[in-house]
Design a protein around this motif. Sequence first.
Motif: not given
Length: 72
Positions: A15-31
């Motif tokens: 999910q992109t939170i901001s494009s300048e500065p570029l900030i986002g969340r990376l969600n890794l769903q694991t078992d």
Amino acid sequence: MSELEENRLLDCEFQTISSEPLIGRLNLQTDLGLIDLLINKEVAQFLVAALIEFLAEGTGEDAPSFTVHTEQ
């Protein structure tokens, strides 16, 4: 615990939170649950470089199916 029993990735999204500065969340769903990472451009480049290095180790059927070009 063998490698086959270790935490496995089930899904990945960002999910992109901001494009300048570029900030986002990376969600890794694991078992074993969700890994939620706040990332910026530098972190994303670090992850991509590490994954490209990993893929370069593949041979035969596991060889990368793409080429990476870098400017120097």
